[in-house]
Design an enzyme around this catalytic site. Structure first.
Site, PDB file in Angstrom:
ATOM      1  N   SER A   4       6.571 -12.229  -1.723  1.00  0.00           N
ATOM      2  CA  SER A   4       5.310 -12.527  -1.043  1.00  0.00           C
ATOM      3  C   SER A   4       5.269 -13.990  -0.623  1.00  0.00           C
ATOM      4  CB  SER A   4       4.114 -12.237  -1.952  1.00  0.00           C
ATOM      5  OG  SER A   4       2.902 -12.608  -1.317  1.00  0.00           O
ATOM      6  N   SER A   5       4.820 -14.219   0.607  1.00  0.00           N
ATOM      7  CA  SER A   5       4.609 -15.588   1.081  1.00  0.00           C
ATOM      8  C   SER A   5       3.278 -16.146   0.585  1.00  0.00           C
ATOM      9  CB  SER A   5       4.638 -15.623   2.609  1.00  0.00           C
ATOM     10  OG  SER A   5       3.551 -14.862   3.132  1.00  0.00           O
TER      11      SER A   5
ATOM     12  N   CYS B 198     -13.848   8.667   3.999  1.00  0.00           N
ATOM     13  CA  CYS B 198     -14.902   8.590   4.999  1.00  0.00           C
ATOM     14  C   CYS B 198     -15.756   7.358   4.732  1.00  0.00           C
ATOM     15  CB  CYS B 198     -15.763   9.847   4.973  1.00  0.00           C
ATOM     16  SG  CYS B 198     -17.190   9.769   6.098  1.00  0.00           S
TER      17      CYS B 198
ATOM     18  N   HIS C 211      -4.679  -3.743  -2.487  1.00  0.00           N
ATOM     19  CA  HIS C 211      -5.156  -3.387  -1.151  1.00  0.00           C
ATOM     20  C   HIS C 211      -5.248  -1.887  -0.931  1.00  0.00           C
ATOM     21  CE1 HIS C 211      -3.493  -7.556   0.158  1.00  0.00           C
ATOM     22  NE2 HIS C 211      -4.702  -7.643  -0.365  1.00  0.00           N
TER      23      HIS C 211
ATOM     24  N   VAL D  71       0.829  -1.213   0.000  1.00  0.00           N
ATOM     25  CA  VAL D  71       0.000   0.000   0.000  1.00  0.00           C
ATOM     26  C   VAL D  71       0.859   1.256   0.000  1.00  0.00           C
ATOM     27  CG1 VAL D  71      -1.965  -1.129   1.108  1.00  0.00           C
ATOM     28  CG2 VAL D  71      -0.188  -0.092   2.542  1.00  0.00           C
ATOM     29  N   ASP D  72       2.131   1.110  -0.422  1.00  0.00           N
ATOM     30  CA  ASP D  72       3.080   2.219  -0.297  1.00  0.00           C
ATOM     31  C   ASP D  72       3.238   3.075  -1.555  1.00  0.00           C
ATOM     32  OD1 ASP D  72       4.776   0.560  -1.938  1.00  0.00           O
ATOM     33  OD2 ASP D  72       5.537  -0.406  -0.113  1.00  0.00           O
TER      34      ASP D  72
ATOM     35  N   LEU E 131      12.313 -15.067   0.046  1.00  0.00           N
ATOM     36  CA  LEU E 131      13.129 -15.668   1.097  1.00  0.00           C
ATOM     37  C   LEU E 131      12.204 -16.412   2.060  1.00  0.00           C
ATOM     38  CD1 LEU E 131      15.577 -12.704   1.834  1.00  0.00           C
ATOM     39  CD2 LEU E 131      16.171 -14.889   0.772  1.00  0.00           C
TER      40      LEU E 131
ATOM     41  N   CYS F  88     -14.757  13.239   9.779  1.00  0.00           N
ATOM     42  CA  CYS F  88     -14.805  13.628   8.365  1.00  0.00           C
ATOM     43  C   CYS F  88     -15.179  15.096   8.256  1.00  0.00           C
ATOM     44  CB  CYS F  88     -15.837  12.760   7.637  1.00  0.00           C
ATOM     45  SG  CYS F  88     -16.237  13.339   5.971  1.00  0.00           S
TER      46      CYS F  88
END
Length: 272
Positions: free
Chosen positions: A222-223, A130, A122, A106-107, A248, A181
Site C-alpha cells: 500500500s502507498s 440497496c 472498504h 475488496v476482493d 514497491l 432493487c
C-alpha cells in the site's frame, strides 16, 4: 550481504521482535492474482480516479457506466484466486504473529487464503446492497440479473481495470439497463466504500482496538495515499509503535517507517 538479502533479514528480525502485528494491506498484495493496482511507484493515479459515491448516486448515466464496466470485468474478477502473498499472511496468522489484518482491498482473497482475523475496511465486491432499503444480495446472482437485462453486451471484451472494472471505451452506456432493487425498486450499489463515502464506524473501532494491542504495524502493498488506511499508520507513529512496510515505491508514511522493504510482496513475505 547485498541490499535485498539484508532487507529480508531485517524484516525477519522485525517480526521476531514484535510477535503481535497489526497488518495493513493494499492493492499490491493482489496484483499477482491478476488484479491491477491504482497507483504508480510515486503514488500517483495510473488512470482516472475511481467512481465517487456522489457521481454514482447522481444519475442513471453514471450507474449505467459503472455496472456495464463491472459486468464485463466481473467475468474475470469473480474467478480470481489468492496468491503467494495472501497465503504467506495466512501462515503468519496461523503462527500467532497477526493480531488483526486490515485490508483496503475488496476482493476477499485474504479470507480465501485462510486468514481469519480480517477487517475488510472498504467492504467486499462479492456483495451488493440497496441504498434505499438496505437489501443485500450476492454479486454472482446480481451478475446474472445484469446479463439478462443486457444480453447484447455479453460478447464484449475489455482490458481489466482495478477492482473488477473493465476499460470499455467508446461504448454507448445510454443503452445499458441497470436492474432496480428486487425488494423496493431502489438503487443497487456494490457493498464497497466508494470515494466520498464513510467507512463504517464498527470497522474503524475494531481496527483501532487491535492497533492498541499490537506490538508493531506491518504495511504490505500500500502507498497509504488513501486516508482511511493511512490514519492507522499515523496513529501508530504518534504512539511510538514501530512500523515496517513492504512496498514497491513511495508511501505516504515513508518518514514514519522503522523499516522499508522495496521488493515484491510475495518475495518479502515468503522470506518470513
Amino acid at each position: 550481504m547485498d541490499t535485498r538479502t539484508s532487507d529480508l533479514a531485517a524484516l525477519r528480525g522485525f517480526v521476531d521482535r514484535h510477535p503481535r502485528l497489526f497488518v495493513l494491506t493494499g492493492a499490491g498484495v493482489s496484483t499477482d492474482s491478476g488484479i491491477p493496482d491504482y497507483r504508480d511507484a510515486d503514488g500517483a493515479w495510473k488512470r482516472t480516479p475511481p467512481m465517487t459515491l456522489q457521481t454514482f448516486m447522481g444519475g442513471e448515466p453514471a450507474r449505467a457506466r459503472y455496472w456495464a464496466r463491472s459486468m464485463v470485468g466481473w467475468r474475470r474478477f469473480g474467478q480470481v484466486q489468492p496468491n503467494a502473498s495472501h497465503r504467506a499472511l495466512a501462515r503468519l496468522e496461523a503462527r500467532g504473529n497477526v493480531g488483526l489484518l486490515v485490508t483496503q482491498n475488496v476482493d476477499g482473497l485474504h479470507q480465501a487464503a485462510g486468514s481469519r482475523e480480517v477487517v475488510d475496511l472498504h467492504g467486499r465486491l462479492d456483495q451488493v446492497r440497496c441504498m434505499a432499503c438496505d437489501w443485500r444480495g450476492d454479486r454472482h446472482a446480481w451478475q446474472q440479473a445484469l446479463q439478462q437485462a443486457n444480453p447484447d453486451w455479453l460478447a464484449l471484451e475489455a482490458d481489466d481495470a482495478p477492482d473488477g472494472d473493465a476499460d470499455l471505451d467508446g461504448e454507448d452506456f445510454g443503452r445499458y439497463r441497470v436492474p432496480a432493487c428486487p425488494r423496493c425498486g431502489g438503487v443497487v450499489k456494490p457493498d464497497v466504500v466508494f470515494f466520498g463515502e464513510t467507512v463504517p464506524a464498527a470497522r474503524v473501532e475494531r481496527a483501532n482496538d487491535a492497533l492498541a494491542a499490537a506490538d508493531a504495524v506491518l504495511v504490505v502493498g500500500s502507498s497509504l495515499m488513501v486516508y482511511s488506511g493511512y490514519r492507522f499508520v499515523a496513529a501508530a507513529a504518534r504512539n511510538g509503535v514501530p512500523i515496517a512496510a513492504i512496498n514497491l515505491g513511495r508511501t505516504r508514511a515513508d518518514a514514519m517507517l522503522a523499516l522499508k522493504v522495496e521488493q515484491p510482496c510475495a518475495v518479502a513475505l515468503e522470506a518470513l
